[in-house]
Design a protein around this motif. Structure first.
Motif, PDB file in Angstrom:
ATOM      1  N   UNK A 196      43.461 -21.556 -85.273  1.00  8.00           N
ATOM      2  CA  UNK A 196      43.837 -22.479 -85.045  1.00  8.00           C
ATOM      3  C   UNK A 196      45.546 -22.615 -85.839  1.00  8.00           C
ATOM      4  N   UNK A 197      45.654 -23.505 -85.775  1.00  6.43           N
ATOM      5  CA  UNK A 197      47.578 -23.326 -85.582  1.00  6.43           C
ATOM      6  C   UNK A 197      47.936 -24.353 -86.063  1.00  6.43           C
ATOM      7  N   UNK A 198      49.188 -24.082 -86.746  1.00 10.96           N
ATOM      8  CA  UNK A 198      49.639 -25.482 -87.343  1.00 10.96           C
ATOM      9  C   UNK A 198      50.069 -25.619 -86.220  1.00 10.96           C
ATOM     10  N   UNK A 199      50.194 -27.497 -87.091  1.00 15.17           N
ATOM     11  CA  UNK A 199      50.360 -28.925 -86.404  1.00 15.17           C
ATOM     12  C   UNK A 199      51.875 -29.304 -85.607  1.00 15.17           C
ATOM     13  N   UNK A 200      52.706 -28.437 -86.426  1.00 16.98           N
ATOM     14  CA  UNK A 200      54.316 -28.269 -85.507  1.00 16.98           C
ATOM     15  C   UNK A 200      54.469 -26.958 -84.568  1.00 16.98           C
ATOM     16  N   UNK A 201      53.415 -26.074 -84.412  1.00 20.78           N
ATOM     17  CA  UNK A 201      53.238 -25.092 -83.657  1.00 20.78           C
ATOM     18  C   UNK A 201      52.291 -25.891 -82.317  1.00 20.78           C
ATOM     19  N   UNK A 202      51.399 -27.000 -82.961  1.00 19.46           N
ATOM     20  CA  UNK A 202      50.806 -27.583 -81.924  1.00 19.46           C
ATOM     21  C   UNK A 202      51.529 -28.383 -80.907  1.00 19.46           C
ATOM     22  N   UNK A 203      51.966 -29.360 -82.035  1.00 24.45           N
ATOM     23  CA  UNK A 203      53.333 -30.780 -81.251  1.00 24.45           C
ATOM     24  C   UNK A 203      54.077 -29.807 -79.355  1.00 24.45           C
ATOM     25  N   UNK A 204      54.397 -28.784 -80.458  1.00 24.89           N
ATOM     26  CA  UNK A 204      55.250 -28.094 -79.209  1.00 24.89           C
ATOM     27  C   UNK A 204      54.542 -27.502 -78.009  1.00 24.89           C
ATOM     28  N   UNK A 205      53.996 -26.529 -78.536  1.00 24.42           N
ATOM     29  CA  UNK A 205      52.374 -26.686 -76.916  1.00 24.42           C
ATOM     30  C   UNK A 205      52.611 -27.480 -76.431  1.00 24.42           C
ATOM     31  N   UNK A 206      52.195 -29.313 -76.709  1.00 25.44           N
ATOM     32  CA  UNK A 206      51.406 -29.763 -76.037  1.00 25.44           C
ATOM     33  C   UNK A 206      52.368 -30.154 -75.604  1.00 25.44           C
ATOM     34  N   UNK A 207      53.572 -30.112 -75.417  1.00 25.62           N
ATOM     35  CA  UNK A 207      54.662 -31.133 -74.283  1.00 25.62           C
ATOM     36  C   UNK A 207      54.696 -30.412 -73.456  1.00 25.62           C
ATOM     37  N   UNK A 208      54.591 -29.063 -73.173  1.00 17.98           N
ATOM     38  CA  UNK A 208      54.157 -28.099 -72.119  1.00 17.98           C
ATOM     39  C   UNK A 208      53.219 -28.977 -71.412  1.00 17.98           C
ATOM     40  N   UNK A 209      51.861 -29.862 -71.939  1.00 20.12           N
ATOM     41  CA  UNK A 209      50.495 -30.603 -70.578  1.00 20.12           C
ATOM     42  C   UNK A 209      50.575 -31.151 -70.290  1.00 20.12           C
ATOM     43  N   UNK A 210      50.558 -31.941 -68.907  1.00 20.52           N
ATOM     44  CA  UNK A 210      50.488 -33.948 -68.762  1.00 20.52           C
ATOM     45  C   UNK A 210      50.365 -34.517 -69.172  1.00 20.52           C
ATOM     46  N   UNK A 211      50.211 -35.487 -68.718  1.00 18.38           N
ATOM     47  CA  UNK A 211      50.001 -36.728 -70.065  1.00 18.38           C
ATOM     48  C   UNK A 211      48.506 -37.713 -69.399  1.00 18.38           C
ATOM     49  N   UNK A 212      48.503 -37.232 -68.124  1.00 19.71           N
ATOM     50  CA  UNK A 212      47.839 -38.097 -67.477  1.00 19.71           C
ATOM     51  C   UNK A 212      47.052 -36.290 -66.330  1.00 19.71           C
ATOM     52  N   UNK A 213      46.217 -37.284 -65.953  1.00 21.22           N
ATOM     53  CA  UNK A 213      45.522 -36.577 -64.812  1.00 21.22           C
ATOM     54  C   UNK A 213      43.702 -37.036 -64.741  1.00 21.22           C
TER      55      UNK A 213
END
Length: 308
Positions: free
Chosen positions: A126-143
């Motif tokens: 598991x990783x922190x919510x802050x890390x997860x939010x930052x990393x999730x910005x790298x991913x596309x929103x749809x597909x």
């Protein structure tokens, strides 16, 4: 969700052949269950099949059968159902101890059936919510397809998919115990898949976004490279994959990725008229001083530069 061929067709395939999967009809299930009763079907591991099937998928050639247990599609090679001559070692006797261990690992048969554990001794990073939010910005929103890999941290998966619009959501794990602990608790249309790290049951060029909580460098050098090649094969040309790694261990997979990127850039120079794309892999370090890492990570003006 109810697993149907049309649900799994976009991304999931047979791990042996790479071919698409077909759901067994009621008549075919009856026939297969008769063969199980007659003792002529085995798991690829070598253990006799000791449980009747309610739902299963197969290949067009009907060579391999992939069962569904507890809403999980079993696409591990060792759990495929085959005749004796197609088992992993058809000419060798499988010891009773090995058979019992196999049944126990996957909770197969009345004698070995087990309830989901309240606490898991299996690391799922598991990783922190802050890390997860930052990393999730790298991913596309749809597909078309979003794949999450290896964790029992339900909140992390919900936060990753929140606000995203994909046609298909897959959660894959290599541990049956860890996977069954999240079944029914994720997004309602999530497909749960038990698979192998080096034989991903994913169609080539099918995944838009992937987030793996598994430390890719916990594996040996060659296995890291095989895993990276499998991930690369599965990703769409403009897909994005975020992979975590233990910063205290050698990271051979990233070296392979860097080499691929250099080759891709060289090809663009040699043949600039060809419009080619290369899927993006981001390797995120996790270690004991994780909090300090995160401070450095979020202070970067360019999120992507943190992964160069």
């Amino acid at each position: 969700m109810s697993l149907k061929a049309e649900n799994i067709e976009p991304s999931l395939v047979c791990p042996f052949t790479g071919k698409g999967l077909i759901e067994l009809s009621k008549a075919e299930l009856l026939q297969v269950n008769r063969q199980i009763s007659d003792g002529i079907l085995f798991f690829h591991h070598g253990a006799p099949v000791n449980v009747k099937l309610k739902k299963a998928f197969t290949t067009s050639s009907r060579t391999y059968i992939f069962p569904v247990f507890e809403e999980i599609l079993f696409l591990k090679k060792v759990t495929a159902i085959v005749p004796k001559n197609r088992t992993k070692e058809p000419n060798k006797r499988t010891s009773q101890d090995s058979i019992n261990e196999f049944y126990k690992e996957y909770g197969l048969g009345r004698k070995f059936k087990k309830d989901p554990a309240d606490e898991l001794n299996i690391q799922s990073n598991p990783i922190s919510l802050e890390q997860l939010k930052d990393l999730s910005k790298l991913l596309p929103k749809s597909g078309k397809s979003f794949v999450s890999v290896v964790t029992h941290d339900i909140d992390s998966i919900h936060n990753l998919v929140f606000g995203r619009n994909f046609d298909q959501y897959i959660h894959m794990d290599f541990s049956f115990d860890r996977l069954r602990s999240v079944v029914g608790k994720l997004k309602k249309d999530t497909i749960y898949v038990l698979g192998d790290i080096c034989d991903l049951p994913l169609k080539s060029d099918s995944v838009d976004a992937m987030f793996s909580f598994d430390y890719i460098n916990k594996y040996e050098k060659e296995e890291q490279k095989e895993t990276y090649e499998e991930l690369k094969r599965s990703m769409l040309a403009d897909g994005v994959s975020v992979l975590m790694y233990d910063k205290n261990l050698p990271l051979h997979a990233k070296s392979r990725y860097v080499s691929d990127q250099r080759a891709h850039k060289a090809m663009k120079v040699v043949t600039p008229w060809k419009k080619t794309k290369s899927s993006n892999f981001y390797f995120y370090p996790v270690g004991q001083d994780n909090n300090q890492e995160h401070l450095n990570f979020v202070m970067k003006t360019s999120l992507r530069s943190q992964f160069s």
